[in-house]
Scaffold this active site. Structure first.
Site, mmCIF file in Angstrom:
data_model
loop_
_atom_site.group_PDB
_atom_site.id
_atom_site.type_symbol
_atom_site.label_atom_id
_atom_site.label_comp_id
_atom_site.label_asym_id
_atom_site.label_seq_id
_atom_site.Cartn_x
_atom_site.Cartn_y
_atom_site.Cartn_z
ATOM 1 N N THR A 35 0.861 -1.184 0.000
ATOM 2 C CA THR A 35 0.000 0.000 0.000
ATOM 3 C C THR A 35 0.900 1.239 0.000
ATOM 4 O O THR A 35 2.138 1.128 0.019
ATOM 5 C CB THR A 35 -0.883 0.058 1.263
ATOM 6 O OG1 THR A 35 -0.036 0.314 2.392
ATOM 7 C CG2 THR A 35 -1.658 -1.237 1.471
ATOM 8 N N GLU A 83 -3.761 -1.235 8.206
ATOM 9 C CA GLU A 83 -3.850 0.207 7.977
ATOM 10 C C GLU A 83 -3.583 0.817 9.342
ATOM 11 O O GLU A 83 -4.209 0.434 10.331
ATOM 12 C CB GLU A 83 -5.240 0.588 7.470
ATOM 13 C CG GLU A 83 -5.520 0.156 6.040
ATOM 14 C CD GLU A 83 -4.674 0.900 5.012
ATOM 15 O OE1 GLU A 83 -4.165 1.994 5.324
ATOM 16 O OE2 GLU A 83 -4.500 0.373 3.900
ATOM 17 N N THR A 99 -8.877 -4.415 6.065
ATOM 18 C CA THR A 99 -7.570 -5.060 6.322
ATOM 19 C C THR A 99 -7.447 -5.507 7.781
ATOM 20 O O THR A 99 -7.062 -6.638 8.055
ATOM 21 C CB THR A 99 -6.414 -4.097 5.960
ATOM 22 O OG1 THR A 99 -6.326 -4.036 4.533
ATOM 23 C CG2 THR A 99 -5.087 -4.567 6.529
ATOM 24 N N THR A 133 -1.806 -2.634 19.320
ATOM 25 C CA THR A 133 -1.451 -1.292 19.795
ATOM 26 C C THR A 133 -2.008 -1.014 21.193
ATOM 27 O O THR A 133 -3.032 -1.601 21.581
ATOM 28 C CB THR A 133 -2.009 -0.238 18.811
ATOM 29 O OG1 THR A 133 -1.870 1.057 19.373
ATOM 30 C CG2 THR A 133 -3.491 -0.462 18.504
ATOM 31 N N ASP A 134 -1.396 -0.072 21.898
ATOM 32 C CA ASP A 134 -1.950 0.355 23.196
ATOM 33 C C ASP A 134 -3.209 1.212 22.995
ATOM 34 O O ASP A 134 -3.934 1.476 23.954
ATOM 35 C CB ASP A 134 -0.912 1.118 24.029
ATOM 36 C CG ASP A 134 -0.402 2.400 23.382
ATOM 37 O OD1 ASP A 134 -0.775 2.695 22.227
ATOM 38 O OD2 ASP A 134 0.385 3.119 24.043
ATOM 39 N N GLU A 135 -3.467 1.629 21.737
ATOM 40 C CA GLU A 135 -4.654 2.467 21.497
ATOM 41 C C GLU A 135 -5.956 1.698 21.723
ATOM 42 O O GLU A 135 -7.015 2.303 21.836
ATOM 43 C CB GLU A 135 -4.611 3.067 20.087
ATOM 44 C CG GLU A 135 -3.417 3.975 19.912
ATOM 45 C CD GLU A 135 -3.488 4.848 18.666
ATOM 46 O OE1 GLU A 135 -4.579 5.284 18.292
ATOM 47 O OE2 GLU A 135 -2.418 5.085 18.091
ATOM 48 N N TYR A 160 -9.395 3.548 13.737
ATOM 49 C CA TYR A 160 -8.192 2.694 13.695
ATOM 50 C C TYR A 160 -8.120 1.822 14.946
ATOM 51 O O TYR A 160 -7.979 0.594 14.860
ATOM 52 C CB TYR A 160 -6.927 3.559 13.580
ATOM 53 C CG TYR A 160 -5.656 2.835 13.991
ATOM 54 C CD1 TYR A 160 -5.161 1.781 13.224
ATOM 55 C CD2 TYR A 160 -4.964 3.179 15.160
ATOM 56 C CE1 TYR A 160 -4.006 1.091 13.605
ATOM 57 C CE2 TYR A 160 -3.817 2.498 15.539
ATOM 58 C CZ TYR A 160 -3.340 1.457 14.765
ATOM 59 O OH TYR A 160 -2.203 0.771 15.152
ATOM 60 N N SER A 163 -10.687 -0.871 15.086
ATOM 61 C CA SER A 163 -10.430 -2.004 14.186
ATOM 62 C C SER A 163 -9.332 -2.900 14.746
ATOM 63 O O SER A 163 -9.381 -4.123 14.598
ATOM 64 C CB SER A 163 -10.089 -1.511 12.766
ATOM 65 O OG SER A 163 -8.819 -0.869 12.744
ATOM 66 N N LYS A 164 -8.346 -2.317 15.401
ATOM 67 C CA LYS A 164 -7.296 -3.137 16.015
ATOM 68 C C LYS A 164 -7.865 -3.899 17.214
ATOM 69 O O LYS A 164 -7.527 -5.062 17.439
ATOM 70 C CB LYS A 164 -6.106 -2.272 16.457
ATOM 71 C CG LYS A 164 -5.295 -1.670 15.334
ATOM 72 C CD LYS A 164 -4.594 -2.695 14.452
ATOM 73 C CE LYS A 164 -3.436 -3.384 15.127
ATOM 74 N NZ LYS A 164 -2.663 -4.229 14.154
ATOM 75 N N LYS A 199 3.653 10.362 9.969
ATOM 76 C CA LYS A 199 3.627 10.228 11.423
ATOM 77 C C LYS A 199 4.385 11.383 12.098
ATOM 78 O O LYS A 199 5.220 12.033 11.468
ATOM 79 C CB LYS A 199 4.214 8.869 11.836
ATOM 80 C CG LYS A 199 3.495 7.665 11.188
ATOM 81 C CD LYS A 199 2.178 7.344 11.867
ATOM 82 C CE LYS A 199 1.261 6.391 11.139
ATOM 83 N NZ LYS A 199 1.678 5.055 10.882
ATOM 84 N N TYR A 217 -1.359 19.399 16.827
ATOM 85 C CA TYR A 217 -2.799 19.318 17.118
ATOM 86 C C TYR A 217 -3.149 19.954 18.467
ATOM 87 O O TYR A 217 -2.477 19.686 19.474
ATOM 88 C CB TYR A 217 -3.246 17.866 17.166
ATOM 89 C CG TYR A 217 -3.503 17.239 15.815
ATOM 90 C CD1 TYR A 217 -4.311 17.862 14.871
ATOM 91 C CD2 TYR A 217 -2.948 16.004 15.485
ATOM 92 C CE1 TYR A 217 -4.558 17.276 13.638
ATOM 93 C CE2 TYR A 217 -3.201 15.404 14.251
ATOM 94 C CZ TYR A 217 -4.007 16.062 13.336
ATOM 95 O OH TYR A 217 -4.249 15.479 12.128
#
Ligand code: NAD
Length: 341
Positions: A35, A83, A99, A133-135, A160, A163-164, A199, A217
């Site tokens: 990708t 992703e 994905t 991920t920790d997210e 994101y 989905s993880k 990133k 941000y």
């Protein structure tokens, strides 16, 4: 051993492949769709290694996956294909669902059918390592709230992260229901060479070097725990070899930083290593003058902090790079890579 790695042309996957080819004698099969996030140049130094094999493939394509398993007979899968960019998931989540959830489902199914027909000993020794991920844990509201442990309940904020989280649940269920020997890792923000320019750290460096506004941000006070990618891949290798089946392991860098502090430190490093006056700006112009606060990301998590004591105690893994050293290495690498040194 033959190890099948998905997403090996990405930031972490390519670091993992370089590490494994250097430190082990194993055969590496890299499955990657290529990708926008893939960077085959990150593997150019090892591409000719006879133990390295690359196949361009979408993990959602079960028939193609099956063919690869039959051809290469792997003893382990390390699943990194995803992703991975939160902002892109907010702009359009479909690719993330496809994905990260469906792709993980297809890979689990092919792995399970393959594993079940292996002879007894090989069936037991097979491993499916899922890199997450920790997210998935959401965020911590205050600076002194205790860090995420493996017991923290899932509360993902972004498409994101959701989905993880879904993919982690699938992986756990395939262990519980079908006995697939899985292990999950949940890591914090990685940084280091070869990360995609979208990133925070590479974006800051590239904007600073080209004299463009450096976007931050909101108020920039979001806190992340930074993990040097080489420390992460060493942890993944330990977990694959010695981690307990059915368990998950948090992997963090012990380096909590506010985003604004990360950006300011990069600016200071660039002032020292690549001063702006050498690129035609007036003497004493600082890179920090480019910092521009922009509207915050919707649902932006305030703080992630990860408690890695389980992997540190059980597998004697420790991060070896503190943030100051890791960030300097990273900035130097991007400068060399951009031909700016
Ligand atoms: P990345 O975006 O740099 O690379 C992802 C790779 O997966 C790319 O090479 C891409 O081509 C490939 N890919 C995407 N969709 C695919 C598909 N359908 N089939 C096959 N290949 C596909 O990601 P990364 O930063 O290297 O992250 C790797 C893994 O680690 C991801 O699962 C991510 O969720 C997880 N993770 C990353 C971080 C981080 O800070 N980078 C933090 C925590 C967890």
């Amino acid at each position: 051993m033959t190890i099948l790695i998905t997403g090996g042309c990405g930031f972490i996957g390519s670091a993992l492949i370089r590490y494994l080819l250097q430190h082990t004698e194993h055969q590496i099969i890299n499955l990657d769709k290529l990708t926008y996030a893939a960077n085959p140049a990150a593997l150019a130094a090892v591409a000719a290694n006879p133990r390295y094999h690359f196949k361009q493939l979408d993990i959602c394509d079960a028939a193609a996956l099956q063919q690869i398993f039959t051809q290469y007979q792997p003893q382990a899968v390390m699943h990194l294909a995803a992703e991975s960019h939160v902002d892109r998931s907010i702009a359009g989540a479909a690719g993330f669902i496809e994905t990260n959830i469906n792709g993980t489902f297809q890979l689990l199914e092919v792995s399970r059918h393959y594993q079940q027909q292996l002879p007894e000993l090989q069936r037991q020794q097979f491993r499916f390592l899922h890199i997450s991920t920790d997210e998935v844990y959401g965020d911590l509201a205050t600076a002194d709230a205790p860090a995420f442990t493996e017991q923290t309940h899932y509360a993902p904020s972004s498409p994101y992260a959701a989905s993880k989280a879904a993919s982690d649940h699938l992986v756990r269920a395939w262990h519980r229901t079908y006995g697939l020997p899985v292990i999950i890792t949940n890591c914090s923000n990685n940084y280091g060479p070869w990360q995609h320019a979208e990133k925070l750290i590479p974006n800051t460096i590239s904007k600073a070097l080209s004299g463009q506004p450096i976007p931050v941000y909101g108020n920039g006070k979001q806190i992340r725990d930074w993990l040097y990618v080489e420390d992460h891949v060493r942890a993944l290798w330990q977990v694959l070899n010695r981690g307990e089946v059915g368990q998950s392991y948090n992997i963090g860098g012990n380096s909590e930083q506010q985003n604004i502090e990360v950006v300011k430190t990069i600016c200071e490093l660039l002032d020292e290593l690549a001063p702006m006056h050498k690129r035609g700006y007036p003497l004493n112009t600082k890179h920090s003058s480019l910092i521009t606060y922009v509207t915050d990301r919707p649902g932006h998590d305030l703080r992630y902090a990860i408690n890695s004591s389980k992997i540190q105690t059980a597998l004697q893994w420790q991060p070896q790079h503190n943030f100051a050293v890791g960030l300097r290495n990273t900035v130097l690498w991007y400068l060399q890579h951009a031909g700016s040194l």
